[in-house]
Design a protein around this motif. Structure first.
Motif, mmCIF file in Angstrom:
data_model
loop_
_atom_site.group_PDB
_atom_site.id
_atom_site.type_symbol
_atom_site.label_atom_id
_atom_site.label_comp_id
_atom_site.label_asym_id
_atom_site.label_seq_id
_atom_site.Cartn_x
_atom_site.Cartn_y
_atom_site.Cartn_z
ATOM 1 N N TYR A 32 0.846 -1.201 0.000
ATOM 2 C CA TYR A 32 0.000 0.000 0.000
ATOM 3 C C TYR A 32 0.878 1.246 0.000
ATOM 4 O O TYR A 32 2.091 1.180 0.210
ATOM 5 N N CYS A 48 -13.069 7.727 2.074
ATOM 6 C CA CYS A 48 -11.671 7.419 1.771
ATOM 7 C C CYS A 48 -10.662 7.840 2.835
ATOM 8 O O CYS A 48 -9.553 7.323 2.840
ATOM 9 N N CYS A 76 -5.207 8.932 3.803
ATOM 10 C CA CYS A 76 -5.831 7.733 3.233
ATOM 11 C C CYS A 76 -4.757 6.694 2.933
ATOM 12 O O CYS A 76 -3.577 7.022 2.791
ATOM 13 N N ILE A 110 -3.963 3.599 0.262
ATOM 14 C CA ILE A 110 -4.349 3.076 -1.050
ATOM 15 C C ILE A 110 -3.687 1.710 -1.240
ATOM 16 O O ILE A 110 -2.462 1.603 -1.246
ATOM 17 N N ASP A 121 -8.675 1.574 -5.636
ATOM 18 C CA ASP A 121 -8.902 2.549 -4.561
ATOM 19 C C ASP A 121 -8.809 3.991 -5.065
ATOM 20 O O ASP A 121 -9.255 4.911 -4.387
#
Length: 142
Positions: free
Chosen positions: A80, A96, A113, A115, A120
Motif C-alpha cells: 500500500y 476514503c 488515506c 491506497i 482505490d
C-alpha cells in the motif's frame, strides 16, 4: 520563486527550509513490492492527468508540489501507500479518509488515506485529488 542552488527545487520563499537531496524517488522505491510500486505509479499517473506538478523526495516523504505542496506520500508499505492531502477545510463526509485534522496555527487540514490498489483511486478520491491540486496552484488559499 526561489530555486535551491544545490538541489534545483523551486520554492515560494527564498532560502526555504527543505531536505536538500536527502532522498530520491529510487531510494523510496528500492526493495518495495511490485504491488506497492504499481500503486505508487498509478497514483502519480492519475495526478499527471489532473495537471503539472513536481515530486519532491524528502527525508520522510514524497511531496507533490505545484506552487506549493498539496499532497504527500508519507509511507510506502508492503502492499500500500499512505497519502496525505493538504486541504483548506475539513471533509468529514467521505469514505476514503481514515484520519483528518487541522495543522495547529494554520488553515490547513490534513486528510490521510491508505491506497491498496488501483481500484482505490476511484471517483471519490479523484475529487479530493483535484481539490488538493487546485489549492496547490493557488498559493494564497493556504
Amino acid at each position: 520563486m526561489w530555486i535551491c542552488p544545490l538541489c534545483q527545487q523551486k520554492f515560494l520563499h527564498q532560502n526555504q527550509n527543505h531536505s536538500c537531496n536527502d532522498r530520491t524517488l529510487e531510494s523510496f522505491l528500492e526493495g518495495k513490492s511490485e504491488i506497492t510500486t504499481q500503486v505508487f505509479n498509478r497514483f502519480v499517473d492519475e495526478y499527471r492527468k489532473i495537471g503539472d506538478f513536481v515530486l519532491h523526495p524528502a527525508k520522510s516523504k514524497i511531496g507533490f508540489a505545484a506552487k506549493i505542496r498539496f499532497c504527500s506520500i508519507i509511507n510506502l508499505g508492503k502492499n500500500y501507500i499512505d497519502v496525505v492531502f493538504h486541504l483548506n477545510q475539513l471533509y468529514e463526509d467521505n469514505l476514503c479518509f481514515h484520519k483528518m485534522g487541522q495543522i495547529p496555527g494554520s488553515n490547513t487540514f490534513n486528510h490521510h488515506c491508505r491506497i491498496f490498489s488501483a481500484d482505490d483511486i476511484n471517483d471519490e478520491l479523484k475529487q479530493y485529488m483535484l481539490i488538493a491540486y487546485d489549492l496547490g496552484i493557488k498559493k494564497e488559499n493556504l
